[in-house]
Design a protein around this motif. Structure first.
Motif, PDB file in Angstrom:
ATOM      1  N   ASP A  44     -89.248  33.946  34.125  1.00 55.31           N
ATOM      2  CA  ASP A  44     -90.227  33.185  34.894  1.00 55.31           C
ATOM      3  C   ASP A  44     -90.781  33.993  36.062  1.00 55.31           C
ATOM      4  OD1 ASP A  44     -89.821  31.129  33.133  1.00 55.31           O
ATOM      5  OD2 ASP A  44     -88.457  30.026  34.444  1.00 55.31           O
ATOM      6  N   ARG A  45     -89.929  34.692  36.784  1.00 54.61           N
ATOM      7  CA  ARG A  45     -90.410  35.513  37.910  1.00 54.61           C
ATOM      8  C   ARG A  45     -91.291  36.647  37.409  1.00 54.61           C
ATOM      9  NH1 ARG A  45     -85.489  36.827  41.785  1.00 54.61           N
ATOM     10  NH2 ARG A  45     -87.092  38.087  42.753  1.00 54.61           N
TER      11      ARG A  45
ATOM     12  N   GLU B 278     -94.673  35.177  36.634  1.00 50.62           N
ATOM     13  CA  GLU B 278     -95.420  34.932  37.873  1.00 50.62           C
ATOM     14  C   GLU B 278     -96.012  36.230  38.415  1.00 50.62           C
ATOM     15  OE1 GLU B 278     -92.549  33.035  40.345  1.00 50.62           O
ATOM     16  OE2 GLU B 278     -92.712  31.119  39.276  1.00 50.62           O
TER      17      GLU B 278
ATOM     18  N   TRP C 243     -91.790  36.809  27.748  1.00 52.89           N
ATOM     19  CA  TRP C 243     -92.108  35.576  28.462  1.00 52.89           C
ATOM     20  C   TRP C 243     -92.570  34.447  27.553  1.00 52.89           C
ATOM     21  CZ3 TRP C 243     -97.111  34.894  27.339  1.00 52.89           C
ATOM     22  CH2 TRP C 243     -97.973  35.989  27.293  1.00 52.89           C
TER      23      TRP C 243
ATOM     24  N   SER D  30     -90.837  31.172  28.081  1.00 52.04           N
ATOM     25  CA  SER D  30     -90.857  30.603  29.427  1.00 52.04           C
ATOM     26  C   SER D  30     -91.329  29.151  29.385  1.00 52.04           C
ATOM     27  CB  SER D  30     -91.786  31.411  30.337  1.00 52.04           C
ATOM     28  OG  SER D  30     -91.251  32.670  30.580  1.00 52.04           O
TER      29      SER D  30
ATOM     30  N   CYS E   3     -94.940  25.260  32.325  1.00 51.62           N
ATOM     31  CA  CYS E   3     -95.580  25.327  33.644  1.00 51.62           C
ATOM     32  C   CYS E   3     -95.895  26.770  34.023  1.00 51.62           C
ATOM     33  CB  CYS E   3     -94.720  24.652  34.701  1.00 51.62           C
ATOM     34  SG  CYS E   3     -93.115  25.416  34.965  1.00 51.62           S
ATOM     35  N   HIS E   4     -95.074  27.710  33.588  1.00 53.30           N
ATOM     36  CA  HIS E   4     -95.347  29.115  33.870  1.00 53.30           C
ATOM     37  C   HIS E   4     -96.394  29.675  32.911  1.00 53.30           C
ATOM     38  CE1 HIS E   4     -91.478  28.708  35.990  1.00 53.30           C
ATOM     39  NE2 HIS E   4     -92.066  29.514  36.840  1.00 53.30           N
TER      40      HIS E   4
END
Length: 125
Positions: A44-45, A48, A92, A95, A98-99
């Motif tokens: 997730d990071r 982002e 990802w 994931s 929402c991400h």
């Protein structure tokens, strides 16, 4: 970095991991080949970070779009923005939605900019 299902393991090992005479610090995440991996193997990071980098590059393209036709804008987009978004997508893809929706927002911004750029081309620019 300690990879474990238990949150206690990292705290128990803090200060006890050594390499020779050096005590190793435990990190919550590490960066390997441009991918940020955390102790829960969650990306997730990383996602982002990808969205932030792609968004910043898209903002720069928006600033120069008046100098480009739609084809030139699309080429720059693929080279500068899409390449960031396409790097290691398998990491990802699991994931949270929402991400992943953050990537969709970047895509929608791009579509609007391409439409505006294409409209400028027809208006004589």
């Amino acid at each position: 970095m300690v990879i474990s299902r238990s949150r206690e393991d990292a705290r128990l090992l803090e200060g006890n991991l050594k390499f020779g005479d050096d005590t190793l610090a435990i990190k919550g995440s590490i960066n390997i080949l441009g991918m940020e991996v955390d102790s829960r193997i969650s990306f997730d990071r990383h996602l982002e970070t990808v969205v932030r980098r792609a968004s910043l590059r898209l903002t720069l393209l928006r600033r120069v779009r008046h100098l480009l036709d739609a084809d030139g804008f699309l080429r720059l987009y693929k080279a500068q923005v899409r390449s960031v978004m396409d790097y290691s997508p398998l990491t990802w893809m699991s994931s949270a939605q929402c991400h992943l929706s953050l990537l969709d927002k970047v895509q929608r911004r791009t579509e609007r900019l391409i439409q505006l750029t294409d409209g400028q081309q027809w208006m004589g620019r």
